[in-house]
Design a protein around this motif. Structure first.
Motif, short mmCIF file in Angstrom:
data_model
loop_
_atom_site.label_atom_id
_atom_site.label_comp_id
_atom_site.label_asym_id
_atom_site.label_seq_id
_atom_site.Cartn_x
_atom_site.Cartn_y
_atom_site.Cartn_z
N ILE B 421 0.90 -1.31 -0.03
CA ILE B 421 -0.10 -0.01 0.02
C ILE B 421 0.86 1.12 0.01
N GLY B 422 0.53 2.13 -0.90
CA GLY B 422 1.28 3.29 -1.05
C GLY B 422 1.50 4.52 0.18
N HIS B 423 0.30 4.52 0.67
CA HIS B 423 0.40 5.63 1.85
C HIS B 423 0.86 5.08 2.99
N GLU B 424 1.92 5.52 3.74
CA GLU B 424 2.71 4.99 4.75
C GLU B 424 1.63 4.73 6.14
N GLY B 425 0.82 6.04 6.38
CA GLY B 425 0.11 6.05 7.64
C GLY B 425 -0.76 4.86 7.47
N VAL B 426 -1.47 4.49 6.37
CA VAL B 426 -2.58 3.46 6.09
C VAL B 426 -1.91 2.25 6.18
N ARG B 427 -0.61 1.98 5.69
CA ARG B 427 0.12 0.80 5.80
C ARG B 427 0.47 0.62 7.27
N ALA B 428 0.56 1.56 7.97
CA ALA B 428 1.11 1.24 9.60
C ALA B 428 -0.03 1.08 10.36
N ALA B 429 -1.16 1.65 9.88
CA ALA B 429 -2.62 1.40 10.53
C ALA B 429 -3.09 -0.02 10.36
N LEU B 430 -2.96 -0.33 9.01
CA LEU B 430 -3.51 -1.82 8.68
C LEU B 430 -2.49 -2.94 9.52
N THR B 431 -1.35 -2.66 9.50
CA THR B 431 -0.42 -3.34 10.30
C THR B 431 -0.53 -3.67 11.78
N ASP B 432 -0.99 -2.19 12.42
CA ASP B 432 -1.26 -2.28 13.62
C ASP B 432 -2.52 -3.14 14.02
N ALA B 433 -3.74 -2.79 13.00
CA ALA B 433 -4.85 -3.56 13.07
C ALA B 433 -4.80 -4.94 13.04
N THR B 434 -4.00 -5.39 12.27
CA THR B 434 -3.65 -6.61 12.14
C THR B 434 -3.11 -7.31 13.41
N ARG B 435 -2.07 -6.52 13.97
CA ARG B 435 -1.76 -6.99 15.46
C ARG B 435 -2.83 -7.29 16.33
N ASN B 436 -3.49 -6.04 16.37
CA ASN B 436 -4.64 -6.14 17.23
C ASN B 436 -5.59 -7.26 17.11
N TRP B 437 -5.71 -7.46 16.08
CA TRP B 437 -6.70 -8.66 15.65
C TRP B 437 -6.10 -9.78 16.11
N LEU B 438 -4.84 -10.02 15.91
CA LEU B 438 -4.06 -11.05 16.28
C LEU B 438 -3.90 -11.26 18.03
N ILE B 439 -3.85 -9.98 18.86
CA ILE B 439 -4.01 -10.09 20.16
C ILE B 439 -5.36 -10.58 20.65
N GLU B 440 -6.52 -10.02 19.99
CA GLU B 440 -7.71 -10.26 20.61
C GLU B 440 -7.93 -11.96 20.28
N ARG B 441 -7.33 -12.45 19.33
CA ARG B 441 -7.45 -14.02 18.91
C ARG B 441 -7.00 -14.72 19.99
N LYS B 442 -6.06 -14.24 20.86
CA LYS B 442 -5.44 -15.16 22.02
C LYS B 442 -6.59 -15.72 23.05
#
Ligand SMILES: Nc1ncnc2c1ncn2[C@@H]1O[C@H](COP(=O)(O)OP(=O)(O)OP(=O)(O)O)[C@@H](O)[C@H]1O
Ligand SMILES: [Mg+2]
Lengths: 253, 442
Positions: B421-442
Motif C-alpha cells: 500500500i502506497g500511503h505510509e500511514g495507512v500501511r502502518a494502521a493496517l499493520t497495527d490493526a492486524t496486530r490487534n486482531w491477533l492479540i484479540e485472538r489469544k
C-alpha cells in the motif's frame, strides 16, 4: 560441580512409533565442549530435536535435566529462555519476517520470561550489527527476511549470530560446518569460541575432524544406533577419521 | 408490476418491493433518475435475491441469509453524530480530509469541506441528484452489471459522496470517506458514491465502514469510479462493521489510457461481507493493482468477487488476495481476469491465498482466466494451508512463545499485501490493526 546437562537412560521416538534414541546417557558440565560423531541416521539430529522440544519427538523413557530443570516439562520457547540453543543442521527460511525483527522478538521474549529488562531497539540494533561485523553478515542481510535467499554458508553464519546474541548456556551445533567454505568455517568457529566460558557449554555434532581443529572439544563421543557407544578425548576424532565407525556399529548392535 | 410480484418468493423480497413502492417517490433525483431506479428494481425483481444457483453468488446465498428487509436508516441525532467523529480509530492519527456518511446520509455539518484543492469538488449524492448535476450522468454508466445487489443499490440509493477532480487536480492529503451506522436496531442503508477523475488527476481515497455490535443492520454500498487518462488513484477500503451486520459493497471502476489504479480491501468486521470489484481496463498502458486482506473469526462469512476486464493492449494488472480464517469462519474468493482479443500484450497475475487457523475454518478459492488474445502473459494461482509447524518450531526454539510465533507468521502472510500500500500511514494502521486482531485472538 552440578552438571549443566544430564541425560539419563533416555529413550525417544518419532511420532508414528519409530524408536530412535535408545538408552542414552550423557553428562555435560559447565564450560565443557563435547563433540558427538557418528554414522548417518544414527539419531544425532533427532537427539537435538528431542532436547529442544520439537513436536512429534516423544521421550518414552529416562529424563533430561538441564540447569536443574526437567526439560520434558518445558515448551521449546521455555527451554530457549532457560539457555538452550539449537543451531539447526538445515536452518529454515521465514518469508516476510525480517532478520532484525526476528532477533528482537527472540531476544526480548527470552528476557521477559527470565524477568530481565528488555533491550531497546537501538541497543539491539547496535549489538546485532557488531555481531554481524564479526561474522561477515552485512546490514542488508539483517534487513532481509530470515534466511530467505541466503546461501548455505550465510544461513550458518546467521545461526551463529542468533546464538551469540542469545548467549545460551548450552549450544547444540548440528553440523555447523556443513556447507561452509574454509573462511566461513573459521568465522563461525571464532564466533563459537568467543562464547566459550566457564559457565557455557557446547554439544558439537559433526562428521569431520576439521571442525574440531577449530572448536577443540574436551570430550568426543561416538554415537551409534541411538546412544553413546564410546567416549574419548579429542584424539578420538582423529582415530575415527582413520578407522570409521564399523567397530562401534557392531558394539551398538 | 403484478407479474414481478408473482416471481417474488421470500418475505425479504416482498418487503423490499413494499419498501420500494413506499419510498421511491421520496428518493432524490429527476424523472430520468426515477426511471433508472424503477428499471433497476425491475431487474432485481425479475431475478430476486441472489442464491446458490447464481454462479457469482453460489457461496453466499443471500436469499437464504437475508431473512428480513429492515426499514431504511434514519438520520442520526446530534449525539450519534458526535460519536461518529470518533469513527475509524485506527486512522485517527492520519492527516486526511474526512467526509462523513452517517446512517446512509452525507453529513456536511461534520465533514471537512473547507479549502478544497483547486479543481476538486465534493458534494452529497442527494444534492447532486436533486440539482441534476451533470456528474450524475455517470451513475450506472461506468461498468455494466446486471448484479441484483447492485440493482437494489441503484433502486434505493439515497445518498453518498460525489467527488470530481478536474484535469490535473491533485488531493494534497488523503480523502477519508467515513461510513458509519449508529443505530442499535436493524436498519438498511443504500449509499452510492461517485469519483470522477480527469486527465492526470491524482488521489488517495480511504473508505471505512463501521457500526455497532449486536445490531443486525444492512449496508449496501457502491462506488463508481472513472479514472481518466494518466490519472492515479489509490483506494483503500476498510470494512469493520459490527458483528451482526450484513455488508455488500460494489466497486465499479473504469480506467483510461496510461492511468494507475491501486485498490486494496481490508476486511475484518461484519457477519456477512460481500465485496464485488468490477474493473474495466478500457485504455492502453494501464497499471492496475487489486488486492485484499481479510481477517475472519467466529462465524464470519466473507465473499470477494473480482472481475477484471482487459480491453485494450499493454496493460498490467496484479491481483493479490490474502485471507486468514479462524474458528468456523469462511472465506470465499472468486476472481476472474478476462482478456479480450483487443487486449494484446496483457500482463496479468492473480494470486489468492488462504491461511486456515482452525480445523473448522473454511476457504473456497476460485480463480479464473478467460483469454481471447494470443500474445499475453497471464497467470493465476491459489493456495490454502495452515501455519507451517516447522517454522513455528524454529521460532519457538529461539525463545518466541507459540502465540507470538503464530502472530509473526500471520503478519508476514498478510504483510505481502499491506506492505504494497502506497500511503505510509495507512500501511502502518493496517499493520497495527492486524496486530490487534491477533492479540484479540489469544
Ligand atoms: N520425521 C521423521 N519421521 C520418520 N523417521 C525419521 C524422521 N526424522 C528422522 N527419521 C529417521 O530417524 C533416523 C535418525 O535420523 P537423524 O536425522 O537423527 O540422523 P543423524 O544422525 O542426524 O544423521 P545425519 O548424520 O545424516 O545427519 C533416520 O533413520 C531417519 O530416517
Ligand atoms: Mg543429522
Amino acid at each position: 560441580m552440578t552438571p549443566l546437562l544430564e541425560i539419563r537412560d533416555l529413550h525417544a521416538e518419532i511420532a508414528g512409533g519409530r524408536k530412535i534414541i535408545n538408552g542414552m546417557n550423557l553428562t555435560i558440565n559447565p564450560g565443557e565442549v563435547h563433540a558427538i560423531m557418528g554414522p548417518n541416521g544414527a539419531g544425532k539430529s533427532t537427539l537435538s530435536y528431542v532436547l529442544s522440544g520439537k513436536p512429534g519427538y516423544e521421550i518414552t523413557g529416562g529424563e533430561v535435566i538441564f540447569r536443574g530443570v526437567n526439560l520434558q516439562e518445558l515448551s521449546p520457547d521455555e527451554r530457549a529462555a532457560q539457555g538452550l540453543f539449537l543451531c539447526f543442521q538445515y536452518p529454515l527460511e521465514i518469508p516476510g519476517v525480517s532478520n532484525m525483527a526476528f532477533l528482537h522478538t527472540a531476544a526480548n521474549s527470552q528476557r521477559k520470561k527470565r524477568g530481565e529488562p528488555e533491550l531497546t531497539s537501538p541497543e539491539l540494533v547496535r549489538k546485532v550489527r557488531e555481531l554481524g561485523k564479526q561474522l561477515g553478515i552485512d546490514t542488508d542481510m539483517l534487513k532481509r527476511p530470515v534466511n530467505v535467499g541466503f546461501s548455505g554458508g550465510e544461513k550458518k553464519r546467521n545461526e551463529t549470530l542468533q546464538m551469540m546474541l542469545l548467549e545460551p548456556y548450552l549450544s547444540i551445533l548440528d553440523e555447523a560446518d556443513s556447507g561452509l567454505d574454509i573462511d566461513a568455517l573459521k568465522v563461525v568457529s571464532n564466533g563459537v569460541n568467543a562464547m566459550r566460558s566457564p559457565e557455557r557449554s557446547m554439544l558439537v555434532i559433526t562428521h569431520y575432524q576439521r571442525l574440531l581443529d577449530y572448536i577443540v572439544p574436551d570430550v568426543v563421543h561416538v554415537f551409534a544406533a541411538g546412544r553413546i557407544v564410546h567416549t574419548g578425548g579429542k584424539e578420538l576424532a582423529l582415530e575415527l577419521e582413520a578407522t570409521g565407525y564399523a567397530q562401534y556399529q557392531n558394539e551398538a548392535a | 408490476m403484478a407479474a414481478d410480484v408473482r416471481l417474488m418468493k421470500t418475505a425479504a423480497e416482498l418487503a423490499l418491493a413494499d419498501a420500494f413502492a413506499a419510498v421511491k417517490s421520496t428518493l432524490p433525483g429527476d424523472a430520468a433518475v426515477a426511471a433508472q431506479r424503477t428499471a433497476a428494481f425491475e431487474t432485481f425483481a425479475s431475478v430476486g435475491l441472489p442464491h446458490r444457483r447464481v454462479e457469482s453468488w453460489r457461496y453466499t446465498d443471500l436469499r437464504a441469509l437475508l431473512r428480513e428487509a429492515p426499514p431504511l436508516a434514519s438520520a442520526a441525532g446530534p449525539e450519534a453524530l458526535a460519536r461518529s467523529l470518533a469513527a475509524c480509530p485506527m486512522l485517527a492519527g492520519m492527516e486526511a480530509r474526512r467526509i462523513y456518511v452517517v446512517n446512509g446520509a452525507f453529513v456536511s455539518d461534520i465533514s471537512d469541506l473547507a479549502n478544497l484543492e483547486p479543481g476538486v469538488s465534493i458534494s452529497s449524492l442527494a444534492t447532486a441528484l436533486g440539482a441534476a448535476d451533470p456528474l450524475v450522468a455517470h451513475l450506472g454508466q461506468t461498468v455494466a452489471s446486471s448484479d441484483a445487489a447492485l440493482a437494489l443499490n441503484t433502486a434505493f440509493m439515497g445518498d453518498g459522496v460525489v467527488i470530481a477532480l478536474a484535469e490535473g487536480a491533485t488531493l494534497s492529503r488523503p480523502l477519508h470517506l467515513v461510513f458509519v451506522t449508529t443505530e442499535a436496531t436493524a436498519t438498511a442503508a443504500y449509499t452510492r458514491s461517485l469519483l470522477v477523475m480527469g486527465k492526470g488527476a491524482s488521489a488517495q481515497v480511504i473508505e471505512s465502514h463501521e457500526g455497532p455490535a449486536g445490531a443486525a443492520y444492512q449496508v449496501n454500498t457502491a462506488l463508481e469510479v472513472v479514472v481518466g487518462e494518466g490519472a492515479s488513484l489509490e483506494r483503500v477500503k476498510i470494512t469493520a462493521e459490527g458483528n451482526d451486520a450484513l455488508h455488500i459493497s460494489t466497486l465499479l471502476a473504469r480506467v483510461a489510457d496510461g492511468a494507475k489504479l491501486a485498490n486494496a480491501n481490508f476486511t475484518l468486521g461484519g457477519a456477512i461481507i460481500r465485496n464485488q470489484l468490477l474493473v474495466q481496463l478500457a485504455g492502453e498502458g494501464i497499471d492496475a493493482s487489486l488486492s485484499g486482506v481479510s481477517l475472519l473469526a467466529g462465524k464470519q462469512h466473507s465473499d470477494t468477487l473480482l472481475a477484471v476486464e482487459h480491453i485494450a493492449p499493454n496493460c498490467q494488472s496484479r491481483e493479490q488476495f490474502r485471507t486468514v480464517v479462524d474458528d468456523t469462519a469462511r472465506d470465499i474468493f472468486q476472481g476472474r481476469i478476462s482478456v479480450r482479443q483487443s487486449a494484446q500484450k496483457t500482463d496479468a497475475r492473480m494470486m489468492s491465498r488462504a491461511l486456515l487457523l482452525s480445523d473448522t475454518a473454511e476457504s473456497d478459492n476460485k480463480p479464473e482466466l478467460e483469454i481471447f488474445a494470443d500474445d499475453v502473459q497471464c497467470g493465476h494461482g491459489c493456495t490454502t494451508g495452515s501455519l507451517d509447524q516447522q517454522l513455528k518450531f524454529y521460532m519457538m526454539s529461539r525463545g518466541i512463545p507459540e502465540k507470538e510465533a503464530e502472530a509473526l507468521l500471520i503478519q508476514a502472510f498478510v504483510g505481502e499485501v499491506i506492505d504494497a500500500i502506497g500511503h505510509e500511514g495507512v500501511r502502518a494502521a493496517l499493520t497495527d490493526a492486524t496486530r490487534n486482531w491477533l492479540i484479540e485472538r489469544k
